[in-house]
Enzyme design. Structure first.
Site, short mmCIF file in Angstrom:
data_model
loop_
_atom_site.label_atom_id
_atom_site.label_comp_id
_atom_site.label_asym_id
_atom_site.label_seq_id
_atom_site.Cartn_x
_atom_site.Cartn_y
_atom_site.Cartn_z
N CYS A 1 17.34 15.31 95.00
CA CYS A 1 17.69 15.40 93.59
C CYS A 1 17.87 14.01 92.99
CB CYS A 1 18.97 16.21 93.46
SG CYS A 1 18.98 17.21 91.99
N ASP A 2 17.68 13.92 91.67
CA ASP A 2 17.57 12.64 90.95
C ASP A 2 18.37 11.46 91.49
OD1 ASP A 2 16.31 14.47 89.43
OD2 ASP A 2 17.30 14.01 87.56
N SER B 1 17.32 12.72 80.36
CA SER B 1 16.67 13.22 81.56
C SER B 1 15.25 12.68 81.59
CB SER B 1 16.65 14.74 81.49
OG SER B 1 15.69 15.23 82.39
#
Length: 572
Positions: free
Chosen positions: A127-128, A475
């Protein structure tokens, strides 16, 4: 024990000599033999958890890494750390945890390795924030390390088209504007995310996965294969073997991550129209190795890099398509041919970037990746901005944007919830510049992303009819005229804090400027009247973060990095 002299490795502190008998007995309790304990200890860290699809395929891959370590003369020690997944944290107070989690992941990995004196590290992330976090830990500890991405999700299918979770975020806006029924929204949400893996577009996870290969910390092609595919496991196995080779040759992360390799990383972000968050994570990595490589240094590279990969959200395709078309190495090869990539950087293969790319040919029989001399546009998909509204700089993603200048009146909100409510009630108009402030690293605290708001604006069909400026983040899935990372942030009295409704703002992504039509005197007069806002956190980890976090243009670091380092862990 063969090729490794444990007397020179950190794990000697926990496993050699008569006085370490109690320590060794713990290893025997876990089923290790005397032979195993005499070998180098390799930390295998994954951010496995059940928070999101990005993480659920990581533990499987960790088992393959461990097999590779054992096959090459090491003893693997698996551990997990947290993640905060942006998709679920998005659009509410939970998002304040997201960027903070990058530091917690890096710090917890550092503490685990230090506490148990591991000799090398393999990190698997999905994840990011977990991708840059593990890379930060690797260069901070400087033990031989290999990074591996957990892989992306497969695209969903809706009405015969590939869809991603961003289509669902934008559908929320369509639904609020009466353009989509609740029934249709439900149908879309049920099919948008069909498997394990990180978000499929060129959002932050896939951007940083491309970075892992370009910076040299990950094996070629390892960033591309989707998470559910068993083929990922061969890269995991190979990563375990590779780390033992690096340990034998004493090739360390700081031999790999240098100013030049950070420039290579920034180049691939621009060429793929990647996430603006990379301009936060690359300076943070630079801090770990003690060099200056800030937001505007990253932006300079972005400016001169051709935009070559037609990926969502600005383009058509998803990560799986890029992998099938030829993957990161093919993109690196055409960039190298065009003179945009430094070929003399060392990588985890034990070879230089130039040697890794030697036999790769460009496949012109695909539509996802362009050759360097036939770009989608001549400059990168992300631009740095400076001006009296952002003296420290700000950043805007222009991939897929039709116009690059915007002038409009400020419409000010002191947090994202207020802005989102105004958007959902359509209390804004074409030509507005929506300001979301007090969302910076200190002000948030935690520098939230504004995807719910930008997604809703797009869903209402207003995507390029308004601009949005914040000291928070966006984002990687955000599109539209959205300027983030504006500094100094409002909480520290930056110009953003001094804006009033109706102030006229000029943004020019061609020239790289962002200004408010106010004189120095007018700004100074307003500053005299400005009072700092009280933080919404007076305790806990988010309060603690606000006490130590640095500015966004330096990567929002929470410690001085190598500049103040007294000794390197790897040399203990």
């Amino acid at each position: 024990m063969g090729k490794f002299n444990k007397k020179k490795l950190p794990s000697r502190h926990t496993s050699l000599g008569a006085d370490r008998a109690p320590h060794r007995s713990f290893y025997y309790a876990m089923g290790e033999t005397e032979k195993d304990v005499a070998k180098p200890f390799v930390g295998v860290v994954s951010t496995w958890n059940e928070a999101a699809p990005c993480n659920i395929a990581l533990m499987r891959q960790a088992q393959s890494v461990k097999k590779g370590v054992r096959a090459s003369g090491g003893t693997p020690r698996e551990f997990c750390t947290i993640t905060v997944t942006d998709g679920i944290a998005m659009g509410h107070e939970g998002m304040k945890s997201s960027l903070v989690s990058r530091e917690i992941i890096a710090d917890s990995t550092e503490l685990t390795v230090r506490g148990h004196c591991y000799d090398a590290l393999v990190g698997i992330a999905g994840c990011d924030k977990s991708l840059p976090a593990l890379m930060m830990a690797m260069v901070r500890l400087n033990v031989p390390s290999v990074f591996i991405y957990g892989g992306s999700i497969l695209p969903g299918q809706y009405k015969g088209k590939d869809v991603t979770v961003v289509d669902v975020f934008e559908a929320v806006g369509k639904h609020s504007a009466g353009k989509m029924s609740a029934k249709e929204l439900r149908k879309l949400e049920l099919v948008a995310c069909p498997s394990a893996g990180a978000c499929g577009g060129q959002f932050t996870a896939n951007t940083m996965a491309c970075v892992s290969e370009a910076i040299g910390l990950a094996l070629p092609y390892s960033a591309g294969t989707p998470a559910p595919y068993e083929e990922r496991d061969k890269y995991a196995l190979l990563s375990g073997k590779t780390v033992m080779n690096l340990l034998q040759k004493n090739i360390r992360p700081r031999d790999i991550v240098t100013k030049k390799s950070l420039e290579n990383a920034a180049t691939i972000v621009a060429a793929t129209g990647g996430s603006t968050n990379a301009a936060l994570h690359l300076p943070a990595l630079a801090n770990e190795i003690g060099i200056k490589f800030d937001l505007m240094d990253v932006a300079k590279i972005f400016k001169k890099t051709p935009y070559l990969a037609d990926l969502k959200p600005g383009g058509k395709y998803v990560a799986k398509d890029m992998w099938l078309a030829g993957g990161v190495p093919m993109l690196l090869k055409t960039l190298y041919n065009g003179g945009f990539i430094h070929g003399d950087c060392m990588t985890v293969t034990g070879k230089t970037m130039k040697q890794n790319l030697k036999n790769i040919k460009f496949n012109s029989n695909q539509k996802v990746l362009r050759a360097y001399d036939n770009p989608l546009s001549p400059d990168g998909g992300v631009v740095g901005l400076k001006g009296n509204l952002a003296p420290d700089g700000g950043i805007v993603k222009i991939a897929g944007l039709k116009k690059l200048q915007f002038t409009g009146k400020a419409r000010c909100f002191d947090n994202e919830e207020a802005a989102m409510a105004a958007v959902q009630n359509k209390k804004y108009k074409e030509g507005d510049v929506i300001i979301i402030r007090y969302e910076g690293p200190v002000g948030g605290p935690g520098m939230r992303e504004m995807l719910s708001t930008t997604g809703a604006i797009y869903g209402q069909g207003m995507g390029e009819k308004v601009a949005l400026i914040t000291d928070g983040r966006f984002s990687g899935a955000t599109r539209g005229f959205c300027v983030g990372h504006v500094g100094p942030e409002a909480a520290l009295g930056g110009p953003l804090a001094l804006l009033r409704n109706g102030d006229i703002i000029d943004i020019d992504a061609k020239k790289g400027t962002i200004n408010v039509r106010l004189t120095k005197l007018q700004l100074a007069a307003r500053r005299k009247k400005w009072k700092p806002k009280k933080s919404s956190f007076g305790s806990g980890t988010i309060w603690k973060y606000a006490q130590t976090v640095g500015p966004a243009y330096l990567g929002a670091p929470t410690h001085p990095g190598k500049r103040k380092e007294v000794k390197v862990y790897a040399d203990i």
